[in-house]
Design a protein around this motif. Structure first.
Motif, mmCIF file in Angstrom:
data_model
loop_
_atom_site.group_PDB
_atom_site.id
_atom_site.type_symbol
_atom_site.label_atom_id
_atom_site.label_comp_id
_atom_site.label_asym_id
_atom_site.label_seq_id
_atom_site.Cartn_x
_atom_site.Cartn_y
_atom_site.Cartn_z
ATOM 1 N N ALA A 27 2.342 -16.287 -3.977
ATOM 2 C CA ALA A 27 1.594 -17.281 -4.022
ATOM 3 C C ALA A 27 0.886 -17.680 -2.751
ATOM 4 O O ALA A 27 -0.297 -18.088 -2.842
ATOM 5 C CB ALA A 27 2.111 -18.664 -4.645
ATOM 6 N N ALA A 28 1.362 -17.305 -1.570
ATOM 7 C CA ALA A 28 0.921 -17.564 -0.422
ATOM 8 C C ALA A 28 -0.084 -16.670 0.028
ATOM 9 O O ALA A 28 -0.964 -16.766 0.860
ATOM 10 C CB ALA A 28 2.006 -17.652 0.594
ATOM 11 N N ARG A 29 -0.291 -15.484 -0.721
ATOM 12 C CA ARG A 29 -1.326 -14.599 -0.621
ATOM 13 C C ARG A 29 -1.288 -14.190 0.849
ATOM 14 O O ARG A 29 -2.623 -14.212 1.436
ATOM 15 C CB ARG A 29 -2.666 -15.143 -1.175
ATOM 16 N N PRO A 30 -0.364 -13.531 1.416
ATOM 17 C CA PRO A 30 -0.583 -12.934 2.734
ATOM 18 C C PRO A 30 -1.495 -11.784 3.060
ATOM 19 O O PRO A 30 -1.935 -11.373 4.086
ATOM 20 C CB PRO A 30 1.012 -12.488 3.141
ATOM 21 N N SER A 31 -2.215 -11.196 1.967
ATOM 22 C CA SER A 31 -3.076 -10.148 2.014
ATOM 23 C C SER A 31 -4.245 -10.424 1.636
ATOM 24 O O SER A 31 -5.341 -9.325 1.589
ATOM 25 C CB SER A 31 -2.275 -8.913 1.300
ATOM 26 N N PHE A 32 -4.702 -11.771 1.565
ATOM 27 C CA PHE A 32 -5.736 -12.190 0.776
ATOM 28 C C PHE A 32 -7.155 -11.633 1.516
ATOM 29 O O PHE A 32 -8.175 -11.123 0.490
ATOM 30 C CB PHE A 32 -5.911 -13.496 0.924
ATOM 31 N N GLU A 33 -7.241 -11.465 2.540
ATOM 32 C CA GLU A 33 -8.510 -10.914 3.126
ATOM 33 C C GLU A 33 -8.458 -9.364 3.159
ATOM 34 O O GLU A 33 -9.597 -8.825 3.384
ATOM 35 C CB GLU A 33 -9.012 -11.394 4.731
ATOM 36 N N TYR A 34 -7.512 -8.894 2.890
ATOM 37 C CA TYR A 34 -7.560 -7.413 2.650
ATOM 38 C C TYR A 34 -7.626 -6.916 1.490
ATOM 39 O O TYR A 34 -8.015 -5.554 1.174
ATOM 40 C CB TYR A 34 -6.295 -6.600 3.500
ATOM 41 N N ASP A 35 -7.418 -7.560 0.352
ATOM 42 C CA ASP A 35 -7.542 -7.326 -0.787
ATOM 43 C C ASP A 35 -8.717 -6.860 -1.482
ATOM 44 O O ASP A 35 -8.825 -5.748 -2.206
ATOM 45 C CB ASP A 35 -6.967 -8.632 -1.819
ATOM 46 N N PRO A 36 -9.900 -7.271 -1.308
ATOM 47 C CA PRO A 36 -11.131 -6.777 -1.630
ATOM 48 C C PRO A 36 -11.248 -5.081 -1.257
ATOM 49 O O PRO A 36 -11.706 -4.272 -1.814
ATOM 50 C CB PRO A 36 -12.197 -7.653 -0.799
ATOM 51 N N GLU A 37 -10.985 -4.955 0.035
ATOM 52 C CA GLU A 37 -11.040 -3.613 0.766
ATOM 53 C C GLU A 37 -10.042 -2.592 0.269
ATOM 54 O O GLU A 37 -10.456 -1.445 -0.302
ATOM 55 C CB GLU A 37 -11.058 -3.532 1.999
ATOM 56 N N TYR A 38 -8.857 -2.855 0.112
ATOM 57 C CA TYR A 38 -7.749 -2.422 -0.282
ATOM 58 C C TYR A 38 -7.262 -2.331 -1.607
ATOM 59 O O TYR A 38 -6.525 -1.536 -1.972
ATOM 60 C CB TYR A 38 -6.525 -2.255 0.884
ATOM 61 N N GLY A 39 -7.480 -3.652 -2.065
ATOM 62 C CA GLY A 39 -7.124 -3.695 -3.541
ATOM 63 C C GLY A 39 -5.686 -3.619 -3.760
ATOM 64 O O GLY A 39 -5.352 -3.108 -5.052
ATOM 65 N N GLN A 40 -4.729 -4.118 -3.053
ATOM 66 C CA GLN A 40 -3.253 -4.044 -3.287
ATOM 67 C C GLN A 40 -2.652 -5.033 -3.765
ATOM 68 O O GLN A 40 -1.828 -5.153 -4.605
ATOM 69 C CB GLN A 40 -2.808 -3.519 -1.908
ATOM 70 N N GLY A 41 -3.079 -6.421 -3.167
ATOM 71 C CA GLY A 41 -2.609 -7.689 -3.825
ATOM 72 C C GLY A 41 -1.038 -7.846 -3.890
ATOM 73 O O GLY A 41 -0.292 -7.415 -2.997
ATOM 74 N N ASP A 42 -0.870 -8.297 -5.061
ATOM 75 C CA ASP A 42 0.548 -8.438 -5.476
ATOM 76 C C ASP A 42 1.632 -7.408 -5.432
ATOM 77 O O ASP A 42 2.774 -7.539 -4.861
ATOM 78 C CB ASP A 42 0.728 -9.279 -6.735
ATOM 79 N N ALA A 43 1.046 -6.279 -5.857
ATOM 80 C CA ALA A 43 1.875 -5.079 -5.888
ATOM 81 C C ALA A 43 2.408 -4.648 -4.302
ATOM 82 O O ALA A 43 3.554 -4.346 -3.929
ATOM 83 C CB ALA A 43 1.353 -3.901 -6.636
ATOM 84 N N PHE A 44 1.381 -4.590 -3.543
ATOM 85 C CA PHE A 44 1.803 -4.381 -2.086
ATOM 86 C C PHE A 44 2.672 -5.303 -1.532
ATOM 87 O O PHE A 44 3.748 -5.106 -0.878
ATOM 88 C CB PHE A 44 0.343 -4.195 -1.391
#
Length: 84
Positions: free
Chosen positions: A55-72
């Motif tokens: 829920a804190a989304r520690p990868s938020f700014e990288y998600d659009p480029e790497y598309g990893q999100g919750d699973a990562f």
């Protein structure tokens, strides 16, 4: 991977997935991994559960480029929790 003097490029990296990468791409990916790992580690130290860390989304700014999100984030969380 270092290019010759005053040259662009250098050795290209052929990953298991995705596109060809050069030294800059590999460095950027390494930096992303380190930043996200450190963020997740800090959240774990604060006593957060996996769901709270997601829920804190520690990868938020990288998600659009790497598309990893919750699973990562879950993979990082579980690997850090498994360490002694």
């Amino acid at each position: 991977m270092v290019p010759g003097e005053k040259e662009e490029g250098g050795t290209m990296v052929v990953g298991g997935r995705g596109r060809l990468c050069d030294e800059g791409d590999v460095s950027e990916y390494r930096d992303m991994l380190t930043i996200v790992r450190d963020r997740v580690q800090d959240l774990i130290k604060k006593g957060m559960t996996l769901e709270q860390v997601k829920a804190a989304r520690p990868s938020f700014e990288y998600d659009p480029e790497y598309g990893q999100g919750d699973a990562f984030v879950e993979t990082v969380y579980r690997s850090l929790k498994a360490q002694p």
